[in-house]
Write an enzyme that holds these catalytic residues in place. Structure first.
Site, PDB file in Angstrom:
ATOM      1  N   TYR A 147      30.811  42.801  34.469  1.00 30.98           N
ATOM      2  CA  TYR A 147      30.325  42.803  35.845  1.00 30.98           C
ATOM      3  C   TYR A 147      29.762  41.437  36.238  1.00 30.98           C
ATOM      4  O   TYR A 147      30.131  40.884  37.261  1.00 30.98           O
ATOM      5  CB  TYR A 147      29.287  43.908  36.067  1.00 30.98           C
ATOM      6  CG  TYR A 147      29.858  45.166  36.671  1.00 30.98           C
ATOM      7  CD1 TYR A 147      29.218  45.838  37.705  1.00 30.98           C
ATOM      8  CD2 TYR A 147      31.049  45.712  36.206  1.00 30.98           C
ATOM      9  CE1 TYR A 147      29.743  46.994  38.265  1.00 30.98           C
ATOM     10  CE2 TYR A 147      31.577  46.862  36.743  1.00 30.98           C
ATOM     11  CZ  TYR A 147      30.914  47.504  37.776  1.00 30.98           C
ATOM     12  OH  TYR A 147      31.435  48.645  38.320  1.00 30.98           O
ATOM     13  N   GLU A 154      34.071  36.262  41.603  1.00 28.85           N
ATOM     14  CA  GLU A 154      34.358  36.620  42.992  1.00 28.85           C
ATOM     15  C   GLU A 154      33.571  35.721  43.941  1.00 28.85           C
ATOM     16  O   GLU A 154      34.127  35.076  44.831  1.00 28.85           O
ATOM     17  CB  GLU A 154      33.980  38.085  43.267  1.00 28.85           C
ATOM     18  CG  GLU A 154      34.932  39.113  42.688  1.00 28.85           C
ATOM     19  CD  GLU A 154      34.514  40.537  43.029  1.00 28.85           C
ATOM     20  OE1 GLU A 154      34.046  40.782  44.161  1.00 28.85           O
ATOM     21  OE2 GLU A 154      34.654  41.414  42.152  1.00 28.85           O
TER      22      GLU A 154
END
Lengths: 221, 293
Positions: A147, A154
């Site tokens: 994550y 991202e």
């Protein structure tokens, strides 16, 4: 009708999870292949089409949760899928200047490894009703690393794309115009970047509570 | 476990044979009309038809906002001669199958890979709407709908079949590379989400009143009905949104807008009808769009 309904649900989820498992395995394979032969710059070109297809297919997961086929809450699915679609289409596809950045490699590896494990886990769970303890542990532990790396990649890629957004008029509506409405993709992306700050921890803590639930259920079995 | 494996095999067989029949039936009329039996030179008037279609969107919205079409639960007397419900549905929606193929077969790009895919996706929806959906209605022997409603729907379907059919086979430009374009990938995904949702919502609704002797209305449960009163209309709109994105055409945009003009007012009527009829109707349900409307 109830019997046929639950069989249809079983069939639908089985097909969905299996197909996406193979789809993401393909992406992972192509990415690793490209990495070993061409380095980080060649990863995107190798995985572009499969990524676009299989990531867009994940829109079905919003459908699945909003309609009640699966128990995931919409509030967890919607931000997850939205950010994926935004990065896949809004950043990587729209701004080719980002495609050779090394962050693409960390992004694809984070996404692909997570998805391969996740879809495999759900394929086993929904199709055969089994949740092997080791697989459950892996599925609910890899996020601790993936994550942060995924979210960092991202957000990083959105940041890398910013100067190119400023230069171009892509997806923006400049004023003055007939309908007197302005929209700037650049500023929207700044907003999106800002949303990663609360969004990241939100998703992370959501996974932590999911982990607690899943592992304690496992202990009871 | 055995039941699930058997179902798997049965579904694959049925799926494959249905696909084969569908494939054959959709190929037959098109390829067999390769000889110029019909030619159509509508370059001059097609744009006008499209313009008329957009005007119809506005007219339809204004009309539907004032009058709720008298069929289904809103059936009313005084609308002229009537016809049986099942037959009406089949006939009034049928142009979407035969008229689309007819207009499509006159197109210059009719053998293109992408136009054919569009045609077949369109037929998937309408095969369900024209044949499967009416035949699934139970307990409606003797029930009728005003012929006027059926005629309007029939007329609309001719218009829409012309507009969509001519665009995808003739006016649109769809090279094979369109299949991996964002518009197609995103559009077709949304289309299928809409189709599955619509089919499922229809199934829920169809299962509510199946008895000939007990025609009482019930509150729909499950699926998206947990969140909205008109799940079937919502997913139909999603379908045509997907269609509009994947074909990226003015005809498809008109169709999507028309669907909204027609269904949004009706959804509102349906919702208030539910609230009036069922004092215990779930208050958290919205009219049409989950959480938003």
């Amino acid at each position: 009708m109830a019997g046929a309904g639950s069989t249809l649900r079983w069939l639908y989820l089985s097909v969905y999870n299996v197909v996406l498992f193979f789809g993401w395995s393909q992406i992972l394979y192509l990415a690793i292949n490209a990495l070993s032969s061409g380095g980080t710059k060649s990863v995107y070109a190798a995985i572009e089409k499969p990524l676009q297809i299989w990531q867009t297919a994940a829109l079905f997961e919003i459908f699945n949760s909003i309609v009640g086929i699966v128990r995931s809450p919409v509030m967890a699915t919607l931000p997850q899928i939205s950010s994926r679609i935004y990065v896949t289409w809004g950043i990587l596809y729209s701004f080719p200047e980002t495609q050779e950045h090394w962050l693409v490699t960390s992004l694809i590896l984070s996404w692909a490894v997570t998805e391969v494990i996740r879809y495999f886990f759900f394929a086993l769970k929904e199709t055969f009703g089994v949740t092997p303890p080791l697989l459950t542990l892996i599925r609910y532990s890899t996020f601790f690393v993936l994550y942060p790396t995924g979210i960092f990649s991202e957000a990083g890629l959105v940041y890398v794309a910013l100067p190119f957004m400023k230069g171009s008029d892509l997806y923006s509506l400049r004023m003055p115009n007939k309908i007197n409405f302005g929209f700037d993709f650049y500023y929207m992306s700044l907003l999106a970047l800002g949303l990663y700050i609360p969004g990241g921890p939100y998703m992370y803590t959501h996974m932590i509570s999911q982990r607690k639930k899943a592992l304690s259920k496992q202990k009871q079995q | 476990m055995r039941l699930q494996y058997c179902t798997c095999i049965w579904c694959t067989y049925r799926g494959y044979s249905a696909y084969y029949i569908f494939q054959a039936s959709s190929q037959l009329p098109v390829e067999s009309i390769t000889m110029p039996t019909f030619e159509i030179h509508d370059e001059a008037w097609y744009p006008w038809v499209l313009g008329g279609y957009f005007a119809l969107v506005i007219v339809t919205y204004l009309a539907c906002a004032r009058i709720t079409a008298p069929y289904g639960r809103h059936w009313a007397r005084g609308w002229g001669p009537t016809a049986s419900v099942r037959e009406s549905w089949i006939v009034m929606e049928s142009p979407a199958l035969w008229a689309t193929v007819l207009f499509y077969s006159m197109g210059e790009q009719k053998l293109g890979r992408v136009p054919l895919i569009f045609l077949r996706l369109y037929q998937v929806h309408y095969f369900n709407r024209v044949l499967i959906y009416p035949l699934r209605m139970k307990g409606i022997r003797g029930k009728s709908m005003p012929l006027l409603v059926a005629l309007c729907a029939f007329g609309f379907n001719i218009l829409n079949s012309y507009a969509q059919g001519r665009w995808i086979s003739n006016y649109g430009e769809y090279p094979d590379s369109w299949l991996t374009s964002p518009k197609f990938i995103i559009g077709v995904t949304i289309f299928f989400i809409g189709f599955i949702g619509n089919f499922w919502s229809d199934s829920i609704l169809l299962s509510l009143r199946t008895d000939e002797d007990d025609r009482s209305y019930r509150i729909p449960q499950g699926g998206l009905f947990r969140l909205v009163s008109n799940a079937n209309y919502f997913f139909e709109m999603v379908e045509w949104l997907g269609w509009a994105i994947m074909t990226w055409s003015p005809a498809a945009l008109a169709f999507f807008l028309y669907t909204m003009a027609n269904l949004v007012p009706r959804a509102k009527s349906n919702h208030y009808w539910y609230l009036k009829k069922f004092p215990d109707y779930p208050k958290e349900r919205r009219i049409l769009v989950p959480y938003l409307y």
